[in-house]
Design a protein around this motif. Structure first.
Motif, PDB file in Angstrom:
ATOM      1  N   VAL A  70     -22.068 129.533  29.115  1.00  0.00           N
ATOM      2  CA  VAL A  70     -21.605 128.735  30.253  1.00  0.00           C
ATOM      3  C   VAL A  70     -22.690 128.687  31.315  1.00  0.00           C
ATOM      4  N   SER A  71     -22.931 127.505  31.835  1.00  0.00           N
ATOM      5  CA  SER A  71     -23.840 127.297  32.958  1.00  0.00           C
ATOM      6  C   SER A  71     -23.070 126.608  34.075  1.00  0.00           C
ATOM      7  N   VAL A  72     -23.169 127.158  35.273  1.00  0.00           N
ATOM      8  CA  VAL A  72     -22.637 126.500  36.473  1.00  0.00           C
ATOM      9  C   VAL A  72     -23.842 126.093  37.301  1.00  0.00           C
ATOM     10  N   SER A  73     -24.110 124.807  37.352  1.00  0.00           N
ATOM     11  CA  SER A  73     -25.324 124.337  38.032  1.00  0.00           C
ATOM     12  C   SER A  73     -25.222 122.860  38.322  1.00  0.00           C
ATOM     13  N   GLY A  74     -25.482 122.479  39.559  1.00  0.00           N
ATOM     14  CA  GLY A  74     -25.465 121.072  39.937  1.00  0.00           C
ATOM     15  C   GLY A  74     -26.824 120.425  39.747  1.00  0.00           C
ATOM     16  N   TYR A  75     -26.938 119.219  40.290  1.00  0.00           N
ATOM     17  CA  TYR A  75     -28.185 118.476  40.226  1.00  0.00           C
ATOM     18  C   TYR A  75     -28.882 118.568  41.579  1.00  0.00           C
ATOM     19  N   MET A  76     -30.205 118.655  41.552  1.00  0.00           N
ATOM     20  CA  MET A  76     -30.956 118.728  42.808  1.00  0.00           C
ATOM     21  C   MET A  76     -30.658 117.500  43.662  1.00  0.00           C
ATOM     22  N   GLY A  77     -30.327 117.751  44.914  1.00  0.00           N
ATOM     23  CA  GLY A  77     -30.010 116.672  45.835  1.00  0.00           C
ATOM     24  C   GLY A  77     -28.552 116.277  45.841  1.00  0.00           C
ATOM     25  N   TRP A  78     -27.771 116.779  44.906  1.00  0.00           N
ATOM     26  CA  TRP A  78     -26.345 116.501  44.854  1.00  0.00           C
ATOM     27  C   TRP A  78     -25.577 117.656  45.489  1.00  0.00           C
ATOM     28  N   PRO A  79     -24.299 117.463  45.820  1.00  0.00           N
ATOM     29  CA  PRO A  79     -23.494 118.583  46.326  1.00  0.00           C
ATOM     30  C   PRO A  79     -23.398 119.680  45.285  1.00  0.00           C
ATOM     31  N   PRO A  80     -23.421 120.932  45.692  1.00  0.00           N
ATOM     32  CA  PRO A  80     -23.348 122.019  44.720  1.00  0.00           C
ATOM     33  C   PRO A  80     -21.959 122.148  44.117  1.00  0.00           C
ATOM     34  N   PRO A  81     -21.849 122.477  42.834  1.00  0.00           N
ATOM     35  CA  PRO A  81     -20.529 122.752  42.263  1.00  0.00           C
ATOM     36  C   PRO A  81     -19.934 123.988  42.915  1.00  0.00           C
ATOM     37  N   SER A  82     -18.632 123.922  43.223  1.00  0.00           N
ATOM     38  CA  SER A  82     -17.982 125.035  43.913  1.00  0.00           C
ATOM     39  C   SER A  82     -16.536 125.159  43.458  1.00  0.00           C
TER      40      SER A  82
END
Length: 471
Positions: A70-82
């Motif tokens: 499992v990876s929890v990771s957003g995209y640079m410049g996008w809102p962070p997953p929370s």
């Protein structure tokens, strides 16, 4: 189709993007989604990557992805997953996962109730404006804790590398209530473990490591490192940034879940950056139980200062309970010096000198002195152990209380106080000193034997404060 596999997961994934390095089999780009009952995933990247918010991964048994289950990771410049939760506290919510990574941008995510083999990583990249903030591994109740073990590998020359929990360039991470480095029952070392570190904190800010069981960290090198032994229960360091404000509190290190049985562990808490350019500032080691490690209980490297070591129970170690390093490295007890002007780990803060220690059975009467920096305030903490360490300098099996002492213009202070603590005649009394302005804590003092009352008690300017005893 119903429950087609009563003893395991319902779904597996095979053969997607066989050359797609880093690609996930399942992308959770949306919010409020659930992945449940996923089994083997033959994939070069991740089994599940969470990019959205308030998603769940529950009841899965995921192995075989190249990077992590499992990876929890957003995209640079996008809102962070929370708000994402991996695992849970209800029956069947916990997962068995081969690897879990929280990569910034990612904020406020929770990992609870899982078996996590091949470790957990929480990583930011602040130089690029990518933050990993307020993420939690485990929690305050037993059902929230994770079993985390099995990470690491041998390098090409046989050097064992890897941490069961790795916190790098992250902010406000909480690691709480987990079994780290052990079997699921907390009674044995995890047998397939190569990574020599339990919890690594590096280049991070305000990390809290609390109420975990950390043991079983002992690995023998191979090839060029054959016969060399490695292992650190908790490592605090800095490589590319200063590490700030790590709190290590209420953990059990070197013992099994019963709090008594030793689990072989090479060393306890190590504060030692990997370069001279960056440091670990404001580290606090508070109320931990460190016992039966093969070497040092708490080690402070020669260039590090401000490591406060307070109210711990440290005993039955193979080397000093606290070792402040000189340029020679871990070299055992360092003698006091007049005026306390030498340099090294924690400024080589001088330790107190105990003159007498007596017990009535329900109280302990202690007298001593401290020679250190002039016109400075110190907390002097007192400990009792069944016997003295062979060097003649102590450990501290039971914290029995503390006092505040202020040195005069010549750097001298005396203390005399009575503590409401049950201490046995013939046990060994020791003490440490912590300079309040810097947070530097000394090594343990030389031991003295606890006697029956009878020696006169001198008057001194010292204000006692009482702490709870800990064994």
């Amino acid at each position: 189709m119903g429950d087609t596999n009563p003893n395991g997961p319902e779904i597996g994934i095979y053969g997607l993007e066989t050359n797609g390095w880093g690609v996930a089999a399942i992308f959770m780009n949306g919010d409020n989604c659930v992945v449940k009952g996923l089994g083997k995933v033959y994939q070069r990247g991740y089994a599940v990557r969470i990019v959205g918010n308030n998603n769940r991964v529950i009841g899965c048994q995921i192995d075989r992805p190249l990077h992590a289950a499992v990876s929890v990771s957003g995209y640079m410049g996008w809102p962070p997953p929370s708000g994402n939760i991996v695992g849970g506290t209800a029956p069947g919510d916990g997962n068995s996962l081969i690897g879990l990574v929280i990569d910034g941008p990612a904020e406020g995510n929770i990992v609870i109730g899982n078996t996590l083999l091949v470790g957990v990583e929480v990583r930011g990249a602040t130089q690029y404006g990518v933050f990993a903030r307020n993420n939690r591994i485990g929690g305050p109740t037993p059902v929230e804790g994770n079993i985390i073990a099995g990470a690491g590998s041998y390098g090409e020359e046989g050097f064992p590398d890897g941490a069961q929990v790795s916190i790098v360039d992250a902010d406000n991470t909480l690691v709480e209530g987990n079994f780290i480095g052990t079997t699921a029952d907390g009674m044995h070392p995890y047998p397939q473990q190569i990574g020599p570190v339990g919890v690594e904190v590096r280049d991070s800010r305000n990390t809290t490591i609390r109420a975990n069981l950390v043991a079983g960290l002992r690995v023998v090198g191979v090839d060029h490192y054959a016969g060399q032994i490695f292992g650190q229960a908790i490592s605090i360091g800095a490589t590319n940034l200063n590490n700030q404000g790590t709190v290590v509190q209420g953990n059990t290190i070197g013992l099994a879940a019963d709090g008594v049985t030793p689990i072989v562990t090479h060393s306890g808490i190590i504060v030692s950056p990997m370069s001279s350019f960056y440091h670990a500032f404001r580290s606090l080691v508070d109320s931990n139980h460190i016992a039966s490690v093969e070497t040092i209980g708490v080690f402070v490297a020669s260039l590090e200062n401000g490591v406060t070591i307070t109210r711990n129970s440290i005993h039955d170690c193979g080397a000093p309970g606290i070792d402040l390093s000189t340029t020679a490295g871990a070299d055992g007890p360092t003698p006091n010096d007049p005026g306390d002007g030498d340099t090294g780990g924690n400024g080589l803060q001088n330790f107190p000198v105990l003159l007498s220690a007596a017990t009535t059975g329900s109280t302990a009467i202690v007298q001593g002195k401290l020679d250190s920096a002039p016109n400075a305030q110190f907390t002097v903490e007192f400990f009792a152990s069944p016997s003295c360490y062979p060097s003649g300098f102590g450990e501290g099996a039971t914290f029995i209380g503390s006092t505040t002492a202020t040195t005069d213009g010549a750097g001298h202070a005396a203390f005399s106080l009575t503590l409401p603590a049950a201490v046995a005649v013939g046990s060994a009394a020791t003490a440490t000193a912590t300079r309040l302005s810097t947070g530097d804590t000394s090594e343990f003092s030389a031991c003295i034997a606890v006697t029956s009352p009878g020696l006169p008690v001198a008057n001194a300017s010292a204000t006692p404060t009482i702490g709870s005893a800990r064994r």
